[in-house]
Design an enzyme around this catalytic site. Structure first.
Site, PDB file in Angstrom:
ATOM      1  N   GLU A  17       0.706  -1.231   0.158  1.00  0.00           N
ATOM      2  CA  GLU A  17      -0.033  -0.062  -0.053  1.00  0.00           C
ATOM      3  C   GLU A  17       0.661   1.162   0.016  1.00  0.00           C
ATOM      4  O   GLU A  17       2.158   1.325   0.212  1.00  0.00           O
ATOM      5  CB  GLU A  17      -0.827  -0.001   1.158  1.00  0.00           C
ATOM      6  CG  GLU A  17      -2.296  -0.384   0.733  1.00  0.00           C
ATOM      7  CD  GLU A  17      -3.029   0.730   0.251  1.00  0.00           C
ATOM      8  OE1 GLU A  17      -2.505   1.803  -0.088  1.00  0.00           O
ATOM      9  OE2 GLU A  17      -4.503   0.430   0.204  1.00  0.00           O
ATOM     10  N   ARG A 111      -7.621   2.253  13.159  1.00  0.00           N
ATOM     11  CA  ARG A 111      -6.157   2.450  12.984  1.00  0.00           C
ATOM     12  C   ARG A 111      -6.223   3.602  11.820  1.00  0.00           C
ATOM     13  O   ARG A 111      -7.185   3.627  11.120  1.00  0.00           O
ATOM     14  CB  ARG A 111      -5.479   1.479  12.532  1.00  0.00           C
ATOM     15  CG  ARG A 111      -5.776   0.569  11.277  1.00  0.00           C
ATOM     16  CD  ARG A 111      -4.950  -0.532  10.679  1.00  0.00           C
ATOM     17  NE  ARG A 111      -5.343  -1.132   9.579  1.00  0.00           N
ATOM     18  CZ  ARG A 111      -5.173  -0.690   8.289  1.00  0.00           C
ATOM     19  NH1 ARG A 111      -4.733   0.476   8.159  1.00  0.00           N
ATOM     20  NH2 ARG A 111      -5.515  -1.319   7.279  1.00  0.00           N
ATOM     21  N   ASN A 113      -5.457   4.699   8.148  1.00  0.00           N
ATOM     22  CA  ASN A 113      -5.103   4.015   6.884  1.00  0.00           C
ATOM     23  C   ASN A 113      -4.370   4.919   5.829  1.00  0.00           C
ATOM     24  O   ASN A 113      -3.348   5.397   6.093  1.00  0.00           O
ATOM     25  CB  ASN A 113      -6.680   3.714   6.425  1.00  0.00           C
ATOM     26  CG  ASN A 113      -6.446   2.648   5.445  1.00  0.00           C
ATOM     27  OD1 ASN A 113      -5.633   1.554   5.544  1.00  0.00           O
ATOM     28  ND2 ASN A 113      -7.347   2.563   4.162  1.00  0.00           N
ATOM     29  N   GLU A 131     -11.082  -4.022  12.527  1.00  0.00           N
ATOM     30  CA  GLU A 131     -11.578  -5.150  11.535  1.00  0.00           C
ATOM     31  C   GLU A 131     -12.118  -4.827  10.119  1.00  0.00           C
ATOM     32  O   GLU A 131     -12.869  -4.196  10.188  1.00  0.00           O
ATOM     33  CB  GLU A 131     -12.368  -5.872  12.580  1.00  0.00           C
ATOM     34  CG  GLU A 131     -11.989  -6.579  13.918  1.00  0.00           C
ATOM     35  CD  GLU A 131     -13.277  -6.740  14.817  1.00  0.00           C
ATOM     36  OE1 GLU A 131     -13.868  -7.744  14.282  1.00  0.00           O
ATOM     37  OE2 GLU A 131     -13.325  -6.323  16.054  1.00  0.00           O
ATOM     38  N   ASN A 161      -9.790   5.855   2.234  1.00  0.00           N
ATOM     39  CA  ASN A 161      -8.616   5.372   1.226  1.00  0.00           C
ATOM     40  C   ASN A 161      -8.133   6.564   0.272  1.00  0.00           C
ATOM     41  O   ASN A 161      -8.069   7.635   0.808  1.00  0.00           O
ATOM     42  CB  ASN A 161      -9.180   4.008   0.523  1.00  0.00           C
ATOM     43  CG  ASN A 161      -8.624   2.902   0.880  1.00  0.00           C
ATOM     44  OD1 ASN A 161      -7.210   3.036   1.049  1.00  0.00           O
ATOM     45  ND2 ASN A 161      -9.172   1.579   0.987  1.00  0.00           N
ATOM     46  N   ASP A 209      -9.817   1.673  -4.135  1.00  0.00           N
ATOM     47  CA  ASP A 209      -8.732   1.570  -3.132  1.00  0.00           C
ATOM     48  C   ASP A 209      -8.197   2.846  -3.249  1.00  0.00           C
ATOM     49  O   ASP A 209      -8.510   4.184  -2.959  1.00  0.00           O
ATOM     50  CB  ASP A 209      -7.959   0.399  -3.054  1.00  0.00           C
ATOM     51  CG  ASP A 209      -7.260  -0.015  -1.780  1.00  0.00           C
ATOM     52  OD1 ASP A 209      -6.976   1.037  -1.112  1.00  0.00           O
ATOM     53  OD2 ASP A 209      -7.122  -1.197  -1.463  1.00  0.00           O
TER      54      ASP A 209
END
Length: 298
Positions: A17, A111, A113, A131, A161, A209
């Site tokens: 990523e 978290r 990203n 999760e 994203n 994404d």
């Protein structure tokens, strides 16, 4: 125009990523989220180096810090940390915590990203529920500016994203993956404030994404589980090109190379994907160029 897709050497990441092309070092920096790793592909050497970030389980983005050689802002779980790495050593050292999502002693359920520096060097970074399979709108998009507290840009997100900007038109493009949409905003470069959201791309099947933009204002959208990067004209909402990759889970894209005309594509091997899943690829012959990526002021 025909394009060519090639795999970069030694570029495997379980969950690749966050590609960032650094002009000064002619290197592509990216991360392996699950491994807590930083990776650097050296264009001149045609070689990939990797480092574990000490004491960290997740790394979600890596961006060079303006004016500090060998220093990077890295998303590590619920913190943004400043990391020192020479680009070759097997371990990268955490120097300080810049921001955290944690409140007091509570266990962090979110978290950081995807994150990028805007045209003025501010860090825009989103969060998500820890999760992956929990579709809860608990994520937020933050603006992190030197000397300022974290500011919330958007709330109610699932997986915050892709981000990219068109400085010429004062537009900001953003993806919340579970919406399957790319949203365009007016972007005030002086304040970092967004307004007037408008959906410019929606895919019924594939989850968007990561994302980047070329010099003509076309956006390139990676689709997780879609084998494809879509080139889209956001003004007409027309799909100009579908770039097919030899693996399914396409995570993000960035233009790089000496002329900024190579599209680098990160992928994942998340949940038992066959080879070459997880490798990073370069796409040449697109007849397009990207914009220099900004370092972060933090």
């Amino acid at each position: 125009m025909s394009h060519k897709v090639e795999q970069l050497p030694d570029s495997y990441a379980y969950l690749g990523e966050g590609p960032h092309w650094d002009i000064e070092t002619q290197s592509l920096y990216f991360v392996d989220i699950k491994g807590g790793k930083l990776l650097r592909y050296d264009y001149k050497e045609n070689k990939t180096y990797g480092a574990k970030v000490e004491n960290e389980e997740h790394t979600s983005f890596v961006i060079p810090v303006q004016g500090e050689i060998g220093k990077f802002a890295v998303g590590c779980g619920c913190r943004v940390v400043i990391v020192a790495w020479d680009g070759a050593a097997p371990v990268a050292k955490v120097e300080r915590i810049a921001y955290t999502l944690q409140q007091g002693d509570e266990v962090c359920k979110h978290r950081f990203n995807d994150g990028k520096a805007d045209p003025r060097g501010r860090l825009l970074v989103g969060s998500m529920y820890l999760e992956h399979n929990v579709k809860k709108p608990f994520g937020e998009l933050y603006r992190l500016e030197k000397g300022q507290p974290m500011a919330v840009v958007r709330s109610g997100l699932t997986i915050s994203n892709g981000l990219t900007w068109n400085e010429r038109t004062n537009k900001f493009y953003f993806i919340d993956s579970y919406d399957h949409e790319v949203t365009e905003y007016d972007y005030d470069l002086d304040t970092g404030v967004t307004s007037n959201p408008k959906v410019v791309f929606k895919h019924a099947e594939h989850m968007p994404d990561g994302m980047t933009i070329d010099t003509e204002g076309n956006i390139y959208v990676a689709t997780f589980n879609g084998h494809t990067v879509y080139k889209i004209n956001p003004s007409t909402q027309e799909v100009l090109l579908a770039i097919k990759l030899p693996t399914k889970q396409i995570t993000s894209v960035a233009f790089g190379g000496p002329n900024l005309d190579i599209l680098y594509v990160t992928t994942a091997e998340y949940v038992d994907q066959p080879a070459p899943a997880g490798f990073t690829f370069k796409v040449t012959g697109l007849g397009a160029k990207g914009l220099p990526m900004r370092k972060v002021t933090i």
